[in-house]
Design a protein around this motif. Structure first.
Motif, short mmCIF file in Angstrom:
data_model
loop_
_atom_site.label_atom_id
_atom_site.label_comp_id
_atom_site.label_asym_id
_atom_site.label_seq_id
_atom_site.Cartn_x
_atom_site.Cartn_y
_atom_site.Cartn_z
N GLU A 128 -0.55 7.69 7.39
CA GLU A 128 0.41 8.77 7.55
C GLU A 128 1.81 8.24 7.24
OE1 GLU A 128 0.87 12.18 10.90
OE2 GLU A 128 0.82 10.13 11.66
N MET A 129 2.55 8.96 6.39
CA MET A 129 3.93 8.60 6.09
C MET A 129 4.83 9.31 7.09
SD MET A 129 3.87 6.63 3.40
CE MET A 129 5.38 6.70 2.52
N VAL B 110 13.70 7.21 0.50
CA VAL B 110 13.56 7.88 1.78
C VAL B 110 13.03 6.87 2.78
CG1 VAL B 110 12.47 9.80 3.00
CG2 VAL B 110 13.08 10.06 0.60
N PRO B 111 13.72 6.67 3.91
CA PRO B 111 13.27 5.66 4.89
C PRO B 111 12.04 6.13 5.66
CG PRO B 111 15.24 6.76 5.68
CD PRO B 111 14.98 7.28 4.31
N LEU B 112 10.89 5.73 5.17
CA LEU B 112 9.62 6.11 5.78
C LEU B 112 8.78 4.88 6.07
CD1 LEU B 112 8.66 9.09 3.46
CD2 LEU B 112 9.61 9.23 5.75
N LEU C 246 0.84 -1.20 0.00
CA LEU C 246 0.00 0.00 0.00
C LEU C 246 0.87 1.25 0.00
CD1 LEU C 246 -2.70 1.45 0.17
CD2 LEU C 246 -2.67 1.08 2.64
N ARG C 247 1.94 1.22 0.76
CA ARG C 247 2.89 2.34 0.79
C ARG C 247 3.45 2.60 -0.61
NH1 ARG C 247 8.29 2.65 0.81
NH2 ARG C 247 9.27 4.40 1.86
N LYS C 248 3.84 1.54 -1.30
CA LYS C 248 4.38 1.68 -2.65
C LYS C 248 3.33 2.25 -3.61
CE LYS C 248 7.71 -2.06 -2.20
NZ LYS C 248 8.06 -3.42 -2.59
N LYS C 249 2.09 1.78 -3.49
CA LYS C 249 1.03 2.28 -4.36
C LYS C 249 0.74 3.75 -4.08
CE LYS C 249 -1.69 -1.71 -5.68
NZ LYS C 249 -2.59 -1.71 -6.81
N LYS D 226 0.65 10.25 -1.69
CA LYS D 226 1.57 10.59 -0.61
C LYS D 226 2.93 10.86 -1.23
CE LYS D 226 -1.06 9.58 3.04
NZ LYS D 226 -1.35 10.49 4.12
N ILE D 227 3.68 11.77 -0.63
CA ILE D 227 5.02 12.06 -1.13
C ILE D 227 6.04 11.45 -0.18
CG2 ILE D 227 4.35 14.15 -2.36
CD1 ILE D 227 5.42 15.76 0.02
N GLU D 228 7.26 11.29 -0.68
CA GLU D 228 8.32 10.70 0.14
C GLU D 228 8.86 11.75 1.10
OE1 GLU D 228 10.77 7.07 -1.48
OE2 GLU D 228 10.89 8.75 -2.88
N GLU D 229 8.07 12.02 2.12
CA GLU D 229 8.45 13.00 3.12
C GLU D 229 7.67 12.70 4.40
OE1 GLU D 229 9.04 17.37 2.25
OE2 GLU D 229 7.13 17.42 3.33
#
Length: 157
Positions: free
Chosen positions: A135-136, A115-117, A86-89, A96-99
């Motif tokens: 939430e990322m 980015v390690p999230l 789901l995170r990858k999708k 969602k952005i890598e932040e």
């Protein structure tokens, strides 16, 4: 068994002009890739293809299609869907952005450029995939906000 038909040089050139890769050219000519390659090398026009190296064109995955479309996951229709997928999708669809949503951390790792999230669930229910619940966050903020990521405490040792 059908035999491959001979290809004319002009036919190959026209298909190459309309294509982005050698495989696409073969599909446009309605022949196998090996047949296309044989005739393109015979006419010495294999180099005309825009993508002759082994890398090919990148395949773009559409997160809104497939067995588990993103809309269905976010509506809660697939509660057992993997949080890592789901995170990858969510990142692929730019929802969602890598932040980190808490502290704004967005520095990629040197080793893989990611980015390690962590995808955190605000209510703690990992089967609740509603967008407002997701939430990322970076590992530090996850630990500060939600506790230990792996559920390991000193009592478990």
């Amino acid at each position: 068994m059908s035999l491959s038909r001979p290809l004319m040089e002009s036919e190959i050139r026209a298909a190459q002009d309309e294509s982005h890769s050698a495989a696409e050219t073969a599909r446009k000519l309605n022949v196998s890739y090996n047949t296309y390659k044989k005739y393109a090398k015979l006419y010495d026009i294999m180099e005309r293809c825009k993508c002759t190296d082994a890398t090919g064109l990148p395949k773009v995955h559409n997160p809104y299609r497939g067995k588990y479309p993103l809309e269905e996951i976010l509506m809660g229709m697939h509660p057992g869907y993997s949080p890592s997928r789901l995170r990858k999708k969510l990142l692929a669809s730019k929802i969602k952005i890598e932040e980190c949503e808490v502290c704004g951390y967005n520095e990629p790792r040197i080793t893989d450029g990611k980015v390690p999230l962590v995808l955190a669930f605000k209510d703690g229910d990992r089967s609740n995939h509603v967008l407002e619940n997701l939430e990322m966050v970076c590992y530090n903020c996850y630990h500060n906000t939600y506790g230990n990521l792996f559920g390991i405490t000193k009592d478990n040792f």
